[in-house]
Design a protein around this motif. Sequence first.
Motif, PDB file in Angstrom:
ATOM      1  N   ALA A 112       0.830  -1.203   0.000  1.00  0.00           N
ATOM      2  CA  ALA A 112       0.000   0.000   0.000  1.00  0.00           C
ATOM      3  C   ALA A 112       0.868   1.257   0.000  1.00  0.00           C
ATOM      4  N   ALA A 113       1.922   1.248   0.799  1.00  0.00           N
ATOM      5  CA  ALA A 113       2.835   2.386   0.829  1.00  0.00           C
ATOM      6  C   ALA A 113       3.547   2.552  -0.509  1.00  0.00           C
ATOM      7  N   ALA A 114       3.904   1.443  -1.138  1.00  0.00           N
ATOM      8  CA  ALA A 114       4.574   1.507  -2.434  1.00  0.00           C
ATOM      9  C   ALA A 114       3.639   2.078  -3.507  1.00  0.00           C
ATOM     10  N   LYS A 115       2.379   1.695  -3.456  1.00  0.00           N
ATOM     11  CA  LYS A 115       1.418   2.220  -4.429  1.00  0.00           C
ATOM     12  C   LYS A 115       1.211   3.721  -4.249  1.00  0.00           C
ATOM     13  N   LYS A 116       1.203   4.167  -2.997  1.00  0.00           N
ATOM     14  CA  LYS A 116       1.098   5.611  -2.752  1.00  0.00           C
ATOM     15  C   LYS A 116       2.308   6.335  -3.316  1.00  0.00           C
ATOM     16  N   ARG A 117       3.494   5.763  -3.057  1.00  0.00           N
ATOM     17  CA  ARG A 117       4.723   6.381  -3.556  1.00  0.00           C
ATOM     18  C   ARG A 117       4.750   6.373  -5.079  1.00  0.00           C
ATOM     19  N   GLN A 118       4.266   5.297  -5.691  1.00  0.00           N
ATOM     20  CA  GLN A 118       4.210   5.228  -7.144  1.00  0.00           C
ATOM     21  C   GLN A 118       3.282   6.308  -7.687  1.00  0.00           C
ATOM     22  N   ALA A 119       2.159   6.518  -7.010  1.00  0.00           N
ATOM     23  CA  ALA A 119       1.228   7.557  -7.451  1.00  0.00           C
ATOM     24  C   ALA A 119       1.882   8.936  -7.410  1.00  0.00           C
ATOM     25  N   VAL A 120       2.727   9.183  -6.414  1.00  0.00           N
ATOM     26  CA  VAL A 120       3.439  10.456  -6.321  1.00  0.00           C
ATOM     27  C   VAL A 120       4.360  10.626  -7.525  1.00  0.00           C
ATOM     28  N   TRP A 121       5.106   9.554  -7.860  1.00  0.00           N
ATOM     29  CA  TRP A 121       6.029   9.647  -9.009  1.00  0.00           C
ATOM     30  C   TRP A 121       5.273   9.822 -10.326  1.00  0.00           C
ATOM     31  N   VAL A 122       4.148   9.134 -10.465  1.00  0.00           N
ATOM     32  CA  VAL A 122       3.344   9.277 -11.693  1.00  0.00           C
ATOM     33  C   VAL A 122       2.803  10.697 -11.797  1.00  0.00           C
ATOM     34  N   ALA A 123       2.350  11.264 -10.688  1.00  0.00           N
ATOM     35  CA  ALA A 123       1.850  12.640 -10.698  1.00  0.00           C
ATOM     36  C   ALA A 123       2.959  13.626 -11.060  1.00  0.00           C
ATOM     37  N   ARG A 124       4.151  13.391 -10.536  1.00  0.00           N
ATOM     38  CA  ARG A 124       5.276  14.267 -10.878  1.00  0.00           C
ATOM     39  C   ARG A 124       5.650  14.134 -12.349  1.00  0.00           C
ATOM     40  N   SER A 125       5.552  12.915 -12.876  1.00  0.00           N
ATOM     41  CA  SER A 125       5.882  12.749 -14.300  1.00  0.00           C
ATOM     42  C   SER A 125       4.839  13.455 -15.178  1.00  0.00           C
ATOM     43  N   ALA A 126       3.595  13.486 -14.722  1.00  0.00           N
ATOM     44  CA  ALA A 126       2.554  14.180 -15.488  1.00  0.00           C
ATOM     45  C   ALA A 126       2.789  15.690 -15.485  1.00  0.00           C
ATOM     46  N   LYS A 127       3.333  16.210 -14.395  1.00  0.00           N
ATOM     47  CA  LYS A 127       3.584  17.644 -14.294  1.00  0.00           C
ATOM     48  C   LYS A 127       4.898  18.068 -14.941  1.00  0.00           C
ATOM     49  N   ALA A 128       5.761  17.111 -15.215  1.00  0.00           N
ATOM     50  CA  ALA A 128       7.079  17.430 -15.773  1.00  0.00           C
ATOM     51  C   ALA A 128       6.931  18.037 -17.160  1.00  0.00           C
ATOM     52  N   LYS A 129       7.852  18.952 -17.467  1.00  0.00           N
ATOM     53  CA  LYS A 129       7.751  19.676 -18.733  1.00  0.00           C
ATOM     54  C   LYS A 129       8.612  19.096 -19.841  1.00  0.00           C
ATOM     55  N   ASP A 130       9.755  18.545 -19.516  1.00  0.00           N
ATOM     56  CA  ASP A 130      10.583  17.992 -20.593  1.00  0.00           C
ATOM     57  C   ASP A 130      10.531  16.463 -20.585  1.00  0.00           C
ATOM     58  N   LYS A 131      10.913  15.902 -21.710  1.00  0.00           N
ATOM     59  CA  LYS A 131      10.791  14.462 -21.950  1.00  0.00           C
ATOM     60  C   LYS A 131      11.681  13.628 -21.014  1.00  0.00           C
ATOM     61  N   ASP A 132      12.909  14.081 -20.761  1.00  0.00           N
ATOM     62  CA  ASP A 132      13.838  13.338 -19.907  1.00  0.00           C
ATOM     63  C   ASP A 132      13.326  13.248 -18.462  1.00  0.00           C
ATOM     64  N   THR A 133      12.782  14.321 -17.965  1.00  0.00           N
ATOM     65  CA  THR A 133      12.267  14.332 -16.587  1.00  0.00           C
ATOM     66  C   THR A 133      11.074  13.396 -16.461  1.00  0.00           C
ATOM     67  N   LYS A 134      10.182  13.415 -17.466  1.00  0.00           N
ATOM     68  CA  LYS A 134       9.033  12.500 -17.448  1.00  0.00           C
ATOM     69  C   LYS A 134       9.497  11.046 -17.444  1.00  0.00           C
ATOM     70  N   ALA A 135      10.472  10.748 -18.274  1.00  0.00           N
ATOM     71  CA  ALA A 135      10.987   9.379 -18.359  1.00  0.00           C
ATOM     72  C   ALA A 135      11.616   8.965 -17.034  1.00  0.00           C
ATOM     73  N   ARG A 136      12.359   9.889 -16.412  1.00  0.00           N
ATOM     74  CA  ARG A 136      12.995   9.571 -15.139  1.00  0.00           C
ATOM     75  C   ARG A 136      11.952   9.291 -14.052  1.00  0.00           C
ATOM     76  N   PHE A 137      10.899  10.114 -13.975  1.00  0.00           N
ATOM     77  CA  PHE A 137       9.858   9.898 -12.969  1.00  0.00           C
ATOM     78  C   PHE A 137       9.071   8.608 -13.226  1.00  0.00           C
ATOM     79  N   ARG A 138       8.821   8.301 -14.471  1.00  0.00           N
ATOM     80  CA  ARG A 138       8.142   7.029 -14.794  1.00  0.00           C
ATOM     81  C   ARG A 138       9.007   5.837 -14.385  1.00  0.00           C
ATOM     82  N   HIS A 139      10.300   5.972 -14.656  1.00  0.00           N
ATOM     83  CA  HIS A 139      11.226   4.911 -14.267  1.00  0.00           C
ATOM     84  C   HIS A 139      11.222   4.736 -12.738  1.00  0.00           C
TER      85      HIS A 139
END
Length: 117
Positions: A23-50
Amino acid sequence: MAEADLDAVIRQTARAQTKAVMAAAKKRQAVWVARSAKAKDKDTKARFRHLAKSTILNATATAKRLQNSAENAADAYARAMKKAMEEPPPAKESQKKSEKKPDRQFETKPAKKKKNA
């Protein structure tokens, strides 16, 4: 659950801990996915998805290790209890050990007489 076997309690606790880790991991994953959605450049999005993907993979591996450790501990406890039940009870202590000398801690010594000169 008054008469529950300890090995069952160990397994139940491990399942609860595994669920908490995931459950904690899923919450943390949601945070990273949200940050990747807000990211402006392609490299940052890829890093957050990773990071989001890595979070779930590492948490899954951790949960499996936790579950395996608990299963091993529960099995070891069950084997030990089974072995203890098959062993004969210990022999009674010899009668010499049970006959102890009385404690001299509370005995009083006779008072010494003072010499009057």
